[in-house]
Design an enzyme around this catalytic site. Structure first.
Site: not given
Length: 312
Positions: A139, A142-143
């Site tokens: 993701c 997300c990261d």
């Protein structure tokens, strides 16, 4: 009828725990069945930096521990077992049966919230699972932040892969887009956008052969299958975007699924084609897959289940 539950929640990620909090506060006395991996995918994430309220970031496992404690605070009963089969009623006010661990034991309930999540497809390489959260991610939203101004790689040729690469191209120094075929499967508009990105290097006919690193990801070896040329690229992040598989096997023939086996729901209520059965989180969401959107949909399912229970 006193032994029939009002609400059973299947799954224990952000969607499940959020549903539990709202269901508990609505006096539904929910039972949450955690499944084989309490906390879901987030327990494998080292740093969650985009969950509202944790402005300094938080470890994924710690976040899920907080969520579990929040649910328990409102007296949610949590069963650390797995559901192996379900029988859903077709009638409004009907009773659903949830089988746990063996076919001899089941729970009866008027309402069900499914929050079983999904699991990513893997490349099947050594160190791949070991380095999740240590350079390997599924993701970019997300990261991606952790790789700002660094070199990263995305694997895949569909819409998700190109969306990931486009997002990363805004914050990373360089993005290697590794595509197994000699063409994209993604939509034309995404292809046009990716070709305009000067810091995205597209590697067609290529596969990842090896993950390099000792304690964390340091690079990868890729092979151009057509030219038979192998090369090593040094990156801080590898984003695998070759699809997710929803955890819906136990619901086959019991509930409507789409062609990719995600649960079909009616928005915004998250209701399925079976009365009293709702679904939330990644088991229905193949697009965003964020902890905060999963928690939001868990809330919606609980509120809608409460309305449903009040209707008969």
């Amino acid at each position: 009828m006193s032994n029939i539950n009002k609400c059973i929640i299947i799954g224990s990620g952000p969607a499940g725990y959020s549903a539990a909090v709202y269901a508990s506060r609505a006096d539904m006395n929910p039972i949450l069945i955690s499944g084989p991996k309490p906390g879901g995918q987030l327990i494998d994430t080292n740093d969650v930096d985009n969950y509202l309220g944790f402005y300094k970031g938080i470890n994924g496992k710690e976040l899920m521990d907080h969520c579990e404690k929040h649910a328990r605070r409102f007296h949610t009963e949590i069963i650390n077992q797995s559901v192996i089969n379900v029988i859903f009623s077709k009638k409004i006010g009907g009773i659903h049966k949830i089988f746990i661990d063996d076919h001899q034991k089941f729970l009866s309930t008027f309402g069900v919230i499914i929050a079983t999540g999904s699991r990513p497809n893997f490349l099947g390489l050594k160190k791949e699972k070991e380095f999740i959260g240590l350079g390997i991610s599924f993701c970019a939203t997300c990261d991606g932040f952790f790789h700002k101004k660094k070199c990263v790689s995305v694997v895949g040729g569909g819409d998700t892969a190109l969306e990931e690469a486009l997002y990363l191209s805004k914050i990373c120094k360089k993005v290697y887009l590794i595509v197994r075929k000699n063409f994209f499967k993604a939509s034309k508009i995404l292809q046009k956008q990716i070709y305009k990105k000067h810091n995205v290097e597209i590697c067609f006919d290529s596969i990842v052969q090896e993950i390099i690193g000792n304690e964390y990801l340091e690079g990868i070896k890729i092979l151009n299958k057509k030219k038979k040329i192998q090369k090593t690229i040094f990156i801080s992040g590898l984003f695998i975007a070759i699809g997710h598989v929803p955890n819906t096997e136990i619901f086959e023939n019991q509930i409507e699924l789409d062609k990719n086996n995600f649960i079909v729901v009616k928005h915004p209520k998250n209701s399925t084609n079976k009365p009293g059965v709702f679904a939330s989180g990644d088991v229905v969401d193949f697009r965003y897959r964020q902890a905060i959107t999963a928690a939001s949909s868990g809330c919606i399912s609980a509120l809608e289940l409460d309305r449903y229970l009040s209707s008969f």
